[in-house]
Structure formats: structure tokens, C-alpha cells
Design an enzyme around this catalytic site. Structure first.
Site, mmCIF file in Angstrom:
data_model
loop_
_atom_site.group_PDB
_atom_site.id
_atom_site.type_symbol
_atom_site.label_atom_id
_atom_site.label_comp_id
_atom_site.label_asym_id
_atom_site.label_seq_id
_atom_site.Cartn_x
_atom_site.Cartn_y
_atom_site.Cartn_z
ATOM 1 N N TYR A 1 -24.051 -32.254 23.390
ATOM 2 C CA TYR A 1 -23.834 -31.006 24.136
ATOM 3 C C TYR A 1 -22.345 -30.716 24.277
ATOM 4 O O TYR A 1 -21.893 -29.600 24.069
ATOM 5 C CB TYR A 1 -24.485 -31.114 25.523
ATOM 6 C CG TYR A 1 -24.500 -29.801 26.271
ATOM 7 C CD1 TYR A 1 -25.626 -28.976 26.237
ATOM 8 C CD2 TYR A 1 -23.387 -29.366 26.998
ATOM 9 C CE1 TYR A 1 -25.643 -27.763 26.901
ATOM 10 C CE2 TYR A 1 -23.404 -28.151 27.664
ATOM 11 C CZ TYR A 1 -24.531 -27.348 27.615
ATOM 12 O OH TYR A 1 -24.534 -26.159 28.277
ATOM 13 N N PHE B 1 -15.194 -1.472 13.066
ATOM 14 C CA PHE B 1 -16.557 -1.769 12.624
ATOM 15 C C PHE B 1 -17.546 -1.315 13.704
ATOM 16 O O PHE B 1 -17.193 -1.219 14.871
ATOM 17 C CB PHE B 1 -16.689 -3.272 12.364
ATOM 18 C CG PHE B 1 -18.033 -3.659 11.825
ATOM 19 C CD1 PHE B 1 -18.466 -3.179 10.604
ATOM 20 C CD2 PHE B 1 -18.875 -4.492 12.545
ATOM 21 C CE1 PHE B 1 -19.715 -3.514 10.105
ATOM 22 C CE2 PHE B 1 -20.122 -4.837 12.048
ATOM 23 C CZ PHE B 1 -20.547 -4.348 10.834
ATOM 24 N N ASP B 2 -18.791 -1.049 13.322
ATOM 25 C CA ASP B 2 -19.730 -0.446 14.285
ATOM 26 C C ASP B 2 -19.977 -1.300 15.534
ATOM 27 O O ASP B 2 -20.018 -0.776 16.637
ATOM 28 C CB ASP B 2 -21.041 -0.028 13.610
ATOM 29 C CG ASP B 2 -21.769 -1.157 12.908
ATOM 30 O OD1 ASP B 2 -21.160 -2.217 12.686
ATOM 31 O OD2 ASP B 2 -22.948 -0.983 12.548
ATOM 32 N N ASP C 1 -9.859 -8.414 13.479
ATOM 33 C CA ASP C 1 -11.290 -8.530 13.245
ATOM 34 C C ASP C 1 -11.381 -9.085 11.825
ATOM 35 O O ASP C 1 -11.187 -8.378 10.844
ATOM 36 C CB ASP C 1 -11.934 -7.145 13.382
ATOM 37 C CG ASP C 1 -13.434 -7.181 13.151
ATOM 38 O OD1 ASP C 1 -13.961 -8.257 12.793
ATOM 39 O OD2 ASP C 1 -14.077 -6.124 13.308
ATOM 40 N N ALA D 1 -13.563 -10.821 9.710
ATOM 41 C CA ALA D 1 -14.741 -11.208 8.926
ATOM 42 C C ALA D 1 -14.421 -11.496 7.449
ATOM 43 O O ALA D 1 -14.898 -12.467 6.888
ATOM 44 C CB ALA D 1 -15.805 -10.115 9.025
ATOM 45 N N LYS E 1 -19.619 -13.902 6.975
ATOM 46 C CA LYS E 1 -18.973 -13.238 5.845
ATOM 47 C C LYS E 1 -18.159 -14.297 5.074
ATOM 48 O O LYS E 1 -18.728 -15.093 4.368
ATOM 49 C CB LYS E 1 -18.084 -12.082 6.317
ATOM 50 C CG LYS E 1 -18.652 -11.266 7.477
ATOM 51 C CD LYS E 1 -19.820 -10.391 7.099
ATOM 52 C CE LYS E 1 -20.495 -9.727 8.288
ATOM 53 N NZ LYS E 1 -19.654 -8.996 9.209
ATOM 54 N N HIS F 1 -28.620 3.036 14.120
ATOM 55 C CA HIS F 1 -29.054 2.894 12.726
ATOM 56 C C HIS F 1 -29.991 1.718 12.492
ATOM 57 O O HIS F 1 -30.781 1.727 11.569
ATOM 58 C CB HIS F 1 -27.847 2.797 11.789
ATOM 59 C CG HIS F 1 -26.892 1.705 12.115
ATOM 60 N ND1 HIS F 1 -26.004 1.772 13.172
ATOM 61 C CD2 HIS F 1 -26.684 0.500 11.549
ATOM 62 C CE1 HIS F 1 -25.299 0.667 13.210
ATOM 63 N NE2 HIS F 1 -25.683 -0.119 12.245
HETATM 64 C C1 LIG Z 1 -19.992 -8.200 10.453
HETATM 65 C C2 LIG Z 1 -18.823 -7.725 11.153
HETATM 66 C C3 LIG Z 1 -18.701 -7.805 12.534
HETATM 67 C C4 LIG Z 1 -19.833 -8.284 13.421
HETATM 68 O O1 LIG Z 1 -20.223 -9.566 13.120
HETATM 69 P P1 LIG Z 1 -21.738 -10.091 13.256
HETATM 70 O O2 LIG Z 1 -21.638 -11.504 12.816
HETATM 71 O O3 LIG Z 1 -22.577 -9.250 12.385
HETATM 72 O O4 LIG Z 1 -22.115 -9.971 14.679
HETATM 73 C C5 LIG Z 1 -17.542 -7.353 13.113
HETATM 74 N N1 LIG Z 1 -16.550 -6.854 12.369
HETATM 75 C C6 LIG Z 1 -16.615 -6.760 11.032
HETATM 76 C C7 LIG Z 1 -15.477 -6.206 10.257
HETATM 77 C C8 LIG Z 1 -17.747 -7.184 10.377
HETATM 78 O O5 LIG Z 1 -17.835 -7.062 9.054
#
Ligand SMILES: *Cc1c(COP(=O)(O)O)cnc(C)c1O
Length: 458
Positions: A72, A124-125, A215, A217, A258, A450
Site C-alpha cells: 500500500y 485538450f477537451d 500537458d 501526453a 499515450k 461527445h
Molecule cells: C489524453 C489526453 C489527456 C487526458 O488523459 P486521459 O488519460 O485520457 O485522462 C489530456 N491531455 C492530452 C493532450 C491528452 O492527449
């Protein structure tokens, strides 16, 4: 003769996939309310919905799974991941989270308040969702070239420094808790941000005392493009480039699904201990104790290994060149695709594909449905449905670009699959004049609609 391009891996395990008939697909897409998220995966032949969590782990990652420590608190897997993050990104502090949006939720719980402004490059969304959920506003400062699908610009993910400084200058600094730089910029087509731009944004932010958060990813794909396209970086390793990129950030959120090539996971990286400590409180509330935060030990091990593999040049070359292979094929067929090709996906300009459809009939969504009907290929709409309604006026937002995205999972499909996808697109294009009407919304959620929207054909 020059040796041709070949993948930097070989196959050790396979997963059968099944073709279907057009008749079956017509029935399935109707049952799915014309929302491709509602399809069952076995109703899809080639799944390009997302490259998120859909990659194939390596034999090394799978063997790391067996070494996971499920304690843990203070698991060795946590320390393995901590070391990998430090080595790759340079950040001293980190918090594991179950995925990228969870990292946003935790970090923004500390930083973002009602009425704040968060400038960035085409957020990003989920990022935008987490900002707007807190009644703050995301301000898009992407360069104008990003909105032209034809213009060749090597770094269409760049922030426009004039737009950014206008926001910083004309608002109280305490209303701007952070600037978000998305690398690569997913919403504008997987387009990279140059090292110079990262440096300039950081300098500008420092002038105003504002934090820069990446951000991240697809940070490794971004580094690959810097190596390929930016002067002075051609002889640097990906790992050196990545280190320099993160030196221009105060922190990062990561969707490990990603570029870390795992099926689930995320984290937040911090430079300062203070911010890490504040975020830890929310991590414990939302995600789990700070040494696992929603991830099992084995998953943290695979993630650590994935960070090393995902920043190897050979892997990135295989990855990015496969995406470009699909792009070139479509180009040859005369399909209008966003250029330069993105790192993780090819984007079709739906407005050029179906110029006769009015935007109110959701052009990109209509095209995504047609592509599925043609050959069982699942892509995703990045257009007016994903753009959601304006949180204040509740009016539909119609973005400049109506795109469908075909995201390529990492190490999953062969170039024969890419040929198949390109042929499907070409066939739909051939009959595009017969697609006379689009879709309309029957039911939708108040935010991030979406994923669950229900549609009908007009
Ligand atoms: C996928 C993504 C996110 C969100 O990540 P999740 O793992 O899907 O929650 C945030 N920002 C970018 C640029 C992404 O491609």
C-alpha cells in the site's frame, strides 16, 4: 540502394480481428445512435478511435508487470517510477494518478479557481472540461497557422507570444494561475511545439510570475519532431531533448496511456515541494495514497519501463513514420488531410470532404459515420460535437475546423492496415456527393457530450 524503412519490433503475440458486412454495420451504428463511442469493439475492424491506452506493451513491460510491488505504501514500484520520471523529465516530485484527466483534476483543485483564466495552446477537451468545471476560462493562444489545414509550418502547436502576452498584460496576474502548454498539441492535430517556443513561453511567464505546466501526453513525439525539424537538435538524443523541454516547465500532467505506452495510468510532475504537498491532499482524496494514486504496483513498473522505451529514437521513428505513411497514402488519393502530418494521428478536413453540408448538421461526425459504414474503420469527430456548448450562452460552439481524427495505436497495426484505411477513405470520397444530409442531436450530457451523445440521421 538505400535500405527501406522497417519496424523496430517483431511480433510475439497476436489478437485476431474480424471483418463485418456493410449490412451488419448499418444495424450496429443505428443501435449505437450514430455515436462511434457506443460501438462494441468487435463491431470494429480497424480501431482508430484513439491512441490512448490502446498500444501494445513490450516483452520488457510485461516482465516488469510480474515484478510489481503491491504494498500500500512505499512500494518499490513507486520508487522505480519516481526514478524513471526524475531521469526522463528532471522533476523531483511526482504523484501517480489513474489517468491524465485525474492528474488535471488533482492539480487544478489546487491551482484553478472560479473566474480564473488559463491561457494555452488549444487545450485538450478534458483539460478544458476541468477548467470550465471550476468556472474558469481556457483561452486559446495557438498561432493562427494552426487553423489553416494546408499551410506548412513545422511547429503548428506553438503559442502566439503576442496573443499570450495580451492575456497576461490585460488581466490581473492573480487571475492567471497557470499557462498550459500541450505537447504535442492534440486538439490542433498532434502538432509539435518548438523548443524555441517553449523557451519563449517560459521567459514570458517568468516575467509575470506565472507557472507553466505542460500537458505532456505526447512529449516524446514532440521531442522527435524537434530533432527532425529544429536547427541545433539534429544530433541530440531524444532523451536530451526531452530533458531540455521539461526544463522550461514548472510542472506537468501526464496521460501515460499515450507516450508511456501503457494501457492505464497518469501522473503529475512538480519542481516545487510546496505545490506537490498541496496537491497530495487532493490526490489522497480523489486517487489514493501518494505512493500509488490509483495505480497498482505492476502498472507503475510497466509505466516506468514505458517511459524509457517511449523515448527511444527507433521506437519513435517507427511510430511517427507509420502515421505519416497513412497520411501520404490519403494525400495520393486526393483526400484533404491536415499537414504537416501529426505525431499520433491523421486528421481529415471534413469541410473540404463534404463542402455541401451545413455546419449545423455536424459535418465531421457525419463523415466518421460514413467511414465506419464503408469498412468498419472507427475514427473520431473533432468538431462541433466535441466543442460542446458555450458554458454561459449554452449555444453550440462551431470550431473553425471540422476534423475527423484517425489515431494510430502504438505498435498495433501494420502498414497493410493503413492501406485498408486509406482505401476506405478514398471510397467514401468517391461517393461524397451522395451524402446529402448529416446528423442531429437527440440527447446530450451537459459537459464532454461527445462521449455519450445520441444522434439521428437527418
Ligand atoms: C489524453 C489526453 C489527456 C487526458 O488523459 P486521459 O488519460 O485520457 O485522462 C489530456 N491531455 C492530452 C493532450 C491528452 O492527449
Amino acid at each position: 540502394m538505400n535500405l527501406p524503412f522497417a519496424e523496430s519490433f517483431k511480433t510475439k503475440m497476436v489478437e485476431p480481428i474480424r471483418k463485418s458486412t456493410r449490412k451488419e454495420r448499418e444495424k450496429w451504428i443505428k443501435e449505437a445512435k450514430y455515436n462511434l463511442f457506443n460501438l462494441k469493439s468487435n463491431q470494429v475492424f480497424i480501431d482508430l478511435l484513439t491512441d490512448s491506452g490502446t498500444g501494445a506493451m513490450s516483452d520488457r513491460q510485461w516482465s516488469e508487470m510480474m515484478l510489481g510491488d503491491e504494498s500500500y505504501a512505499g512500494a518499490s514500484s513507486y520508487y522505480k517510477l519516481k526514478n524513471a520520471i526524475k531521469e526522463i523529465t528532471g522533476f523531483d516530485y511526482f504523484l501517480p494518478t489513474h489517468q491524465g484527466r485525474a492528474a488535471e483534476n488533482v492539480l487544478f483543485s489546487v491551482l484553478v479557481k472560479d473566474g480564473d483564466l488559463v491561457p494555452g495552446n488549444s487545450h485538450f477537451d478534458t483539460t478544458k472540461g476541468h477548467i470550465e468545471f471550476r468556472k474558469a476560462t481556457a483561452i486559446d493562444c495557438t498561432i493562427d497557422e494552426a487553423f489553416d489545414t494546408i499551410i506548412k509550418h513545422p511547429f503548428k502547436g506553438n503559442l502566439d507570444l503576442v496573443k499570450l502576452e495580451t492575456v497576461l498584460k490585460s488581466n490581473p496576474v492573480k487571475k492567471i494561475p497557470l499557462i498550459i502548454v500541450t505537447v504535442t498539441c492534440n486538439s490542433s492535430g498532434g502538432q509539435p511545439v518548438s523548443m524555441q517556443n517553449l523557451k519563449d513561453v517560459k521567459n514570458l511567464a517568468d516575467k509575470y510570475g506565472i507557472k507553466v505546466i505542460f500537458d505532456s501526453a505526447r512529449f516524446a513525439e514532440n521531442a522527435y519532431f524537434i530533432k527532425k525539424r529544429e536547427k541545433g537538435y539534429e544530433n541530440k538524443t531524444i532523451k536530451e531533448i526531452v530533458k531540455e523541454m521539461f526544463s522550461y516547465a514548472d510542472g506537468m500532467t501526464m496521460s501515460s496511456k499515450k507516450d508511456a505506452i501503457v494501457n492505464m495510468g497518469g501522473f503529475i510532475g512538480f519542481r516545487e515541494e510546496e505545490l506537490f504537498k498541496q496537491a497530495s491532499v487532493f490526490n489522497i482524496m480523489f486517487e489514493g495514497f501518494i505512493t500509488y494514486g490509483g495505480m497498482s504496483g505492476r502498472d507503475m513498473n510497466a509505466l516506468a519501463q514505458g517511459l524509457y522505451e517511449g523515448t527511444e529514437f527507433d521506437y519513435l521513428e517507427t511510430r511517427v513514420e507509420q502515421v505519416a505513411y497513412l497520411g501520404k497514402k490519403l494525400d495520393e488519393y486526393g483526400v484533404s488531410v491536415l499537414k504537416p502530418f501529426g505525431g499520433h494521428a491523421i486528421f481529415i478536413d471534413a469541410k473540404r470532404f463534404l463542402p455541401h453540408l451545413p455546419k449545423e448538421e455536424f459535418v465531421a461526425q457525419t463523415l466518421a459515420v460514413e467511414l465506419y459504414l464503408e469498412g468498419g474503420v472507427r475514427a473520431v469527430e473533432i468538431g462541433a460535437i466535441m466543442a460542446d456548448r458555450d458554458p454561459v450562452s449554452r449555444k453550440n460552439r462551431f470550431p473553425e475546423l471540422e476534423l475527423i481524427r484517425m489515431a494510430i495505436p502504438r505498435r498495433v497495426y501494420s502498414n497493410n492496415h493503413m492501406d485498408y484505411v486509406a482505401a476506405c477513405c478514398a471510397n467514401v470520397m468517391e461517393r461524397s456527393a451522395e451524402i446529402k444530409t448529416g446528423v442531429k442531436i437527440q440527447k446530450e450530457a451537459p459537459i464532454l457530450r461527445h462521449f455519450t451523445v445520441e444522434l439521428e440521421r437527418i
